[in-house]
Write a protein that holds these residues in place. Structure first.
Motif, mmCIF file in Angstrom:
data_model
loop_
_atom_site.group_PDB
_atom_site.id
_atom_site.type_symbol
_atom_site.label_atom_id
_atom_site.label_comp_id
_atom_site.label_asym_id
_atom_site.label_seq_id
_atom_site.Cartn_x
_atom_site.Cartn_y
_atom_site.Cartn_z
ATOM 1 N N VAL A 12 0.861 -1.186 0.000
ATOM 2 C CA VAL A 12 0.000 0.000 0.000
ATOM 3 C C VAL A 12 0.896 1.234 0.000
ATOM 4 O O VAL A 12 1.813 1.335 0.809
ATOM 5 C CB VAL A 12 -0.933 0.034 1.223
ATOM 6 N N GLN A 13 0.613 2.159 -0.905
ATOM 7 C CA GLN A 13 1.299 3.452 -0.955
ATOM 8 C C GLN A 13 0.272 4.516 -0.624
ATOM 9 O O GLN A 13 -0.711 4.678 -1.361
ATOM 10 C CB GLN A 13 1.898 3.697 -2.340
ATOM 11 N N ASN A 14 0.481 5.217 0.489
ATOM 12 C CA ASN A 14 -0.422 6.284 0.909
ATOM 13 C C ASN A 14 0.165 7.616 0.445
ATOM 14 O O ASN A 14 1.177 8.057 0.961
ATOM 15 C CB ASN A 14 -0.593 6.268 2.432
ATOM 16 N N ASN A 15 -0.456 8.255 -0.522
ATOM 17 C CA ASN A 15 0.031 9.517 -1.070
ATOM 18 C C ASN A 15 -0.678 10.737 -0.480
ATOM 19 O O ASN A 15 -0.460 11.850 -0.945
ATOM 20 C CB ASN A 15 -0.122 9.527 -2.591
ATOM 21 N N PRO A 69 -3.467 9.487 7.516
ATOM 22 C CA PRO A 69 -3.174 8.052 7.567
ATOM 23 C C PRO A 69 -4.307 7.216 6.970
ATOM 24 O O PRO A 69 -5.460 7.642 6.933
ATOM 25 C CB PRO A 69 -3.004 7.769 9.058
ATOM 26 N N VAL A 70 -3.945 6.011 6.526
ATOM 27 C CA VAL A 70 -4.926 5.047 6.027
ATOM 28 C C VAL A 70 -4.659 3.722 6.727
ATOM 29 O O VAL A 70 -3.507 3.384 7.013
ATOM 30 C CB VAL A 70 -4.869 4.917 4.481
ATOM 31 N N ASP A 71 -5.726 2.964 7.018
ATOM 32 C CA ASP A 71 -5.604 1.673 7.681
ATOM 33 C C ASP A 71 -5.712 0.545 6.671
ATOM 34 O O ASP A 71 -6.630 0.530 5.841
ATOM 35 C CB ASP A 71 -6.701 1.493 8.732
ATOM 36 N N LEU A 72 -4.778 -0.402 6.739
ATOM 37 C CA LEU A 72 -4.834 -1.636 5.957
ATOM 38 C C LEU A 72 -5.369 -2.708 6.883
ATOM 39 O O LEU A 72 -4.777 -2.980 7.937
ATOM 40 C CB LEU A 72 -3.447 -2.011 5.441
ATOM 41 N N VAL A 73 -6.493 -3.317 6.528
ATOM 42 C CA VAL A 73 -7.142 -4.334 7.350
ATOM 43 C C VAL A 73 -7.024 -5.663 6.616
ATOM 44 O O VAL A 73 -7.447 -5.781 5.461
ATOM 45 C CB VAL A 73 -8.626 -3.987 7.605
ATOM 46 N N THR A 86 -1.681 0.814 10.402
ATOM 47 C CA THR A 86 -1.896 2.208 10.033
ATOM 48 C C THR A 86 -0.696 2.688 9.233
ATOM 49 O O THR A 86 0.439 2.615 9.703
ATOM 50 C CB THR A 86 -2.090 3.082 11.278
ATOM 51 N N ILE A 87 -0.951 3.153 8.022
ATOM 52 C CA ILE A 87 0.105 3.642 7.142
ATOM 53 C C ILE A 87 0.102 5.167 7.225
ATOM 54 O O ILE A 87 -0.886 5.812 6.876
ATOM 55 C CB ILE A 87 -0.111 3.153 5.702
ATOM 56 N N PRO A 88 1.200 5.740 7.709
ATOM 57 C CA PRO A 88 1.264 7.200 7.887
ATOM 58 C C PRO A 88 1.177 7.942 6.553
ATOM 59 O O PRO A 88 1.364 7.351 5.483
ATOM 60 C CB PRO A 88 2.632 7.423 8.540
ATOM 61 N N PRO A 89 0.943 9.238 6.599
ATOM 62 C CA PRO A 89 0.901 10.045 5.367
ATOM 63 C C PRO A 89 2.220 9.943 4.595
ATOM 64 O O PRO A 89 3.293 9.877 5.192
ATOM 65 C CB PRO A 89 0.695 11.466 5.887
ATOM 66 N N PHE A 90 2.114 9.904 3.289
ATOM 67 C CA PHE A 90 3.254 9.889 2.368
ATOM 68 C C PHE A 90 4.222 8.747 2.665
ATOM 69 O O PHE A 90 5.440 8.917 2.585
ATOM 70 C CB PHE A 90 3.990 11.236 2.397
ATOM 71 N N ASP A 91 3.689 7.566 2.991
ATOM 72 C CA ASP A 91 4.510 6.401 3.327
ATOM 73 C C ASP A 91 3.912 5.164 2.662
ATOM 74 O O ASP A 91 2.814 5.211 2.118
ATOM 75 C CB ASP A 91 4.557 6.228 4.846
ATOM 76 N N SER A 92 4.650 4.049 2.724
ATOM 77 C CA SER A 92 4.167 2.806 2.147
ATOM 78 C C SER A 92 4.443 1.654 3.102
ATOM 79 O O SER A 92 5.230 1.777 4.044
ATOM 80 C CB SER A 92 4.827 2.546 0.798
ATOM 81 N N LEU A 93 3.795 0.522 2.834
ATOM 82 C CA LEU A 93 3.960 -0.669 3.651
ATOM 83 C C LEU A 93 3.756 -1.885 2.764
ATOM 84 O O LEU A 93 2.841 -1.905 1.939
ATOM 85 C CB LEU A 93 2.932 -0.681 4.791
ATOM 86 N N THR A 94 4.606 -2.905 2.937
ATOM 87 C CA THR A 94 4.436 -4.189 2.264
ATOM 88 C C THR A 94 4.385 -5.270 3.335
ATOM 89 O O THR A 94 5.259 -5.342 4.192
ATOM 90 C CB THR A 94 5.578 -4.478 1.285
ATOM 91 N N THR A 120 -8.187 9.961 2.017
ATOM 92 C CA THR A 120 -6.905 9.374 1.640
ATOM 93 C C THR A 120 -6.922 8.945 0.185
ATOM 94 O O THR A 120 -7.978 8.646 -0.369
ATOM 95 C CB THR A 120 -6.565 8.164 2.515
ATOM 96 N N PHE A 121 -5.737 8.892 -0.420
ATOM 97 C CA PHE A 121 -5.598 8.385 -1.783
ATOM 98 C C PHE A 121 -4.215 7.787 -1.951
ATOM 99 O O PHE A 121 -3.294 8.085 -1.189
ATOM 100 C CB PHE A 121 -5.856 9.492 -2.817
ATOM 101 N N GLY A 122 -4.097 6.906 -2.919
ATOM 102 C CA GLY A 122 -2.837 6.215 -3.189
ATOM 103 C C GLY A 122 -3.118 4.975 -4.009
ATOM 104 O O GLY A 122 -4.054 4.949 -4.803
ATOM 105 N N PHE A 123 -2.317 3.911 -3.795
ATOM 106 C CA PHE A 123 -2.578 2.670 -4.517
ATOM 107 C C PHE A 123 -2.306 1.465 -3.637
ATOM 108 O O PHE A 123 -1.590 1.530 -2.643
ATOM 109 C CB PHE A 123 -1.779 2.593 -5.823
#
Length: 95
Positions: A34-37, A41-45, A57-65, A84-87
């Motif tokens: 997940v890339q949070n642009n 923050p955005v939550d990955l469940v 929880t993915i902070p602003p302007f950050d990513s997580l794999t 939030t937006f991103g991919f």
């Protein structure tokens, strides 16, 4: 063999969630990126077979794999802080 699913872009209003992957036939081994642009923050469940529901929880302007076995559902949820937006991209495999 790995299967790279198409990249999906998300644009979620504040407090809204959406499922981006579902495999209700016993789950699949997967890696979720997940890339949070956005500035919020955005939550990955993640729901997996015989495992507790996990939220990252993915902070602003950050990513997580995250790599996990027997993934059933991968969803994103924006917090009440703001939109939030991103991919999100998911790769399944027999690892």
């Amino acid at each position: 063999m790995a299967i790279l699913l198409p990249q999906q872009f998300f644009n979620l209003p504040a407090g809204v969630g959406k499922s981006y992957y579902e495999n209700l036939n016993g789950g699949a081994n997967a890696a979720v990126t997940v890339q949070n642009n956005s500035a919020f923050p955005v939550d990955l469940v993640l729901y997996a077979v015989n495992a507790p529901i996990v939220t990252y929880t993915i902070p602003p302007f950050d990513s997580l794999t995250i790599q996990l076995a027997h993934l059933l559902v991968a969803a994103l949820r924006s917090t009440a802080a703001g939109a939030t937006f991103g991919f999100i991209q998911i790769a399944t495999s027999d690892f």
